[in-house]
Design a protein around this motif. Sequence first.
Motif, PDB file in Angstrom:
ATOM      1  N   GLU A 128      -4.579  -9.371  -4.954  1.00 25.72           N
ATOM      2  CA  GLU A 128      -5.290 -10.187  -5.931  1.00 25.72           C
ATOM      3  C   GLU A 128      -4.870 -11.649  -5.909  1.00 25.72           C
ATOM      4  O   GLU A 128      -5.685 -12.538  -6.164  1.00 25.72           O
ATOM      5  CB  GLU A 128      -5.076  -9.609  -7.336  1.00 25.72           C
ATOM      6  CG  GLU A 128      -5.690  -8.234  -7.536  1.00 25.72           C
ATOM      7  CD  GLU A 128      -5.243  -7.583  -8.830  1.00 25.72           C
ATOM      8  OE1 GLU A 128      -4.614  -8.279  -9.663  1.00 25.72           O
ATOM      9  OE2 GLU A 128      -5.524  -6.381  -9.021  1.00 25.72           O
ATOM     10  N   GLN A 129      -3.604 -11.913  -5.600  1.00 30.30           N
ATOM     11  CA  GLN A 129      -3.107 -13.279  -5.678  1.00 30.30           C
ATOM     12  C   GLN A 129      -2.742 -13.863  -4.319  1.00 30.30           C
ATOM     13  O   GLN A 129      -2.203 -14.969  -4.237  1.00 30.30           O
ATOM     14  CB  GLN A 129      -1.906 -13.341  -6.625  1.00 30.30           C
ATOM     15  CG  GLN A 129      -2.248 -12.847  -8.019  1.00 30.30           C
ATOM     16  CD  GLN A 129      -1.171 -13.135  -9.032  1.00 30.30           C
ATOM     17  OE1 GLN A 129      -0.419 -14.095  -8.898  1.00 30.30           O
ATOM     18  NE2 GLN A 129      -1.095 -12.326 -10.066  1.00 30.30           N
ATOM     19  N   GLY A 130      -3.014 -13.121  -3.250  1.00 28.89           N
ATOM     20  CA  GLY A 130      -2.742 -13.637  -1.916  1.00 28.89           C
ATOM     21  C   GLY A 130      -1.268 -13.766  -1.604  1.00 28.89           C
ATOM     22  O   GLY A 130      -0.855 -14.597  -0.787  1.00 28.89           O
ATOM     23  N   THR A 131      -0.454 -12.948  -2.250  1.00 25.69           N
ATOM     24  CA  THR A 131       0.985 -12.973  -2.019  1.00 25.69           C
ATOM     25  C   THR A 131       1.325 -12.282  -0.700  1.00 25.69           C
ATOM     26  O   THR A 131       0.786 -11.219  -0.392  1.00 25.69           O
ATOM     27  CB  THR A 131       1.717 -12.263  -3.161  1.00 25.69           C
ATOM     28  OG1 THR A 131       1.426 -12.927  -4.390  1.00 25.69           O
ATOM     29  CG2 THR A 131       3.220 -12.243  -2.945  1.00 25.69           C
ATOM     30  N   ALA A 132       2.209 -12.869   0.065  1.00 25.54           N
ATOM     31  CA  ALA A 132       2.748 -12.215   1.250  1.00 25.54           C
ATOM     32  C   ALA A 132       3.923 -11.349   0.814  1.00 25.54           C
ATOM     33  O   ALA A 132       4.885 -11.845   0.232  1.00 25.54           O
ATOM     34  CB  ALA A 132       3.199 -13.246   2.275  1.00 25.54           C
ATOM     35  N   LEU A 133       3.827 -10.045   1.063  1.00 30.28           N
ATOM     36  CA  LEU A 133       4.861  -9.093   0.655  1.00 30.28           C
ATOM     37  C   LEU A 133       5.579  -8.555   1.874  1.00 30.28           C
ATOM     38  O   LEU A 133       4.967  -7.988   2.777  1.00 30.28           O
ATOM     39  CB  LEU A 133       4.224  -7.945  -0.132  1.00 30.28           C
ATOM     40  CG  LEU A 133       5.116  -6.737  -0.443  1.00 30.28           C
ATOM     41  CD1 LEU A 133       6.314  -7.142  -1.297  1.00 30.28           C
ATOM     42  CD2 LEU A 133       4.301  -5.645  -1.143  1.00 30.28           C
ATOM     43  N   VAL A 134       6.896  -8.747   1.904  1.00 33.11           N
ATOM     44  CA  VAL A 134       7.748  -8.183   2.956  1.00 33.11           C
ATOM     45  C   VAL A 134       8.705  -7.209   2.283  1.00 33.11           C
ATOM     46  O   VAL A 134       9.516  -7.607   1.440  1.00 33.11           O
ATOM     47  CB  VAL A 134       8.536  -9.274   3.703  1.00 33.11           C
ATOM     48  CG1 VAL A 134       9.356  -8.644   4.834  1.00 33.11           C
ATOM     49  CG2 VAL A 134       7.596 -10.337   4.259  1.00 33.11           C
ATOM     50  N   LEU A 135       8.584  -5.944   2.635  1.00 30.56           N
ATOM     51  CA  LEU A 135       9.303  -4.881   1.937  1.00 30.56           C
ATOM     52  C   LEU A 135      10.174  -4.106   2.915  1.00 30.56           C
ATOM     53  O   LEU A 135       9.672  -3.551   3.899  1.00 30.56           O
ATOM     54  CB  LEU A 135       8.288  -3.954   1.259  1.00 30.56           C
ATOM     55  CG  LEU A 135       8.792  -2.810   0.387  1.00 30.56           C
ATOM     56  CD1 LEU A 135       7.803  -2.536  -0.744  1.00 30.56           C
ATOM     57  CD2 LEU A 135       8.972  -1.530   1.205  1.00 30.56           C
ATOM     58  N   VAL A 136      11.472  -4.103   2.664  1.00 29.35           N
ATOM     59  CA  VAL A 136      12.402  -3.267   3.429  1.00 29.35           C
ATOM     60  C   VAL A 136      12.433  -1.892   2.788  1.00 29.35           C
ATOM     61  O   VAL A 136      12.596  -1.767   1.570  1.00 29.35           O
ATOM     62  CB  VAL A 136      13.813  -3.889   3.444  1.00 29.35           C
ATOM     63  CG1 VAL A 136      14.867  -2.848   3.835  1.00 29.35           C
ATOM     64  CG2 VAL A 136      13.865  -5.067   4.396  1.00 29.35           C
TER      65      VAL A 136
END
Length: 239
Positions: free
Chosen positions: A201-209
């Motif tokens: 929805e907000q165009g956030t880049a998510l990097v999840l370990v």
Amino acid sequence: MAATDLSHAHPLLQVSDLAKRYGEAEAQSTVFEQVSCEIAAGEFVAIVGNSGVGKSTFLNCLAGLDSWQQGQVLHQGVDLSTLNEAQRAIWRRAHLGFVFQAFHVLPHLDVTQNVALPLMLLGRMHDGGEQRVQQLLQAVGLQGLGPRLPQQLSGGQLQRVAIARALVHSPPLLLADEPTGNLDPSTAQQILDLLLAQTREQGTALVLVTHSGEAAKRADRVLRLTAVGMQTQETAAST
């Protein structure tokens, strides 16, 4: 779930030939090297790998919390290695949300204050900030617990405080280190839904370990960190 097509998106984050080592000269120990990747705005990337390969250290480098011996970390063209500590702190305040594996909530602040801290530092509490904090407390299942201090919470509740705090200021880059590791399966699913909604929805880049196969399956891409680089790993979302 079909993967989001980000093949033509301009990268928000660019990592080039990154190497992290400890020690001096000939006694140096390599954590990882030759690590390169690009993350687009609105993309969810899961980082997997064997224990001890440096996944948390890699996230710390992306956040400018740790130093590296070779390569570049660029955020919207800004080389983080050229920033001093004060400049990095200002950059993190404006651009980054970080869910730490060890929570790092402030013990002298209650739940509401911990979650509101990024907005307070940015001077945004009077621009709908209080409503935003309450919305996120409800979204992570902590409604009614705002006045409690961290020592009055369980590990799973502390994890959710950390997640709400990372999301509250709608950062363009969100880094999460095992964000569902202390949660039961139902709550973990709820938290993943919330993180994914922020990304879409907000165009956030998510990097999840993560070590969770279920979490990795929901990513647009899964990257496996090794001592000698980063490899793309197939995921159900890309098939």
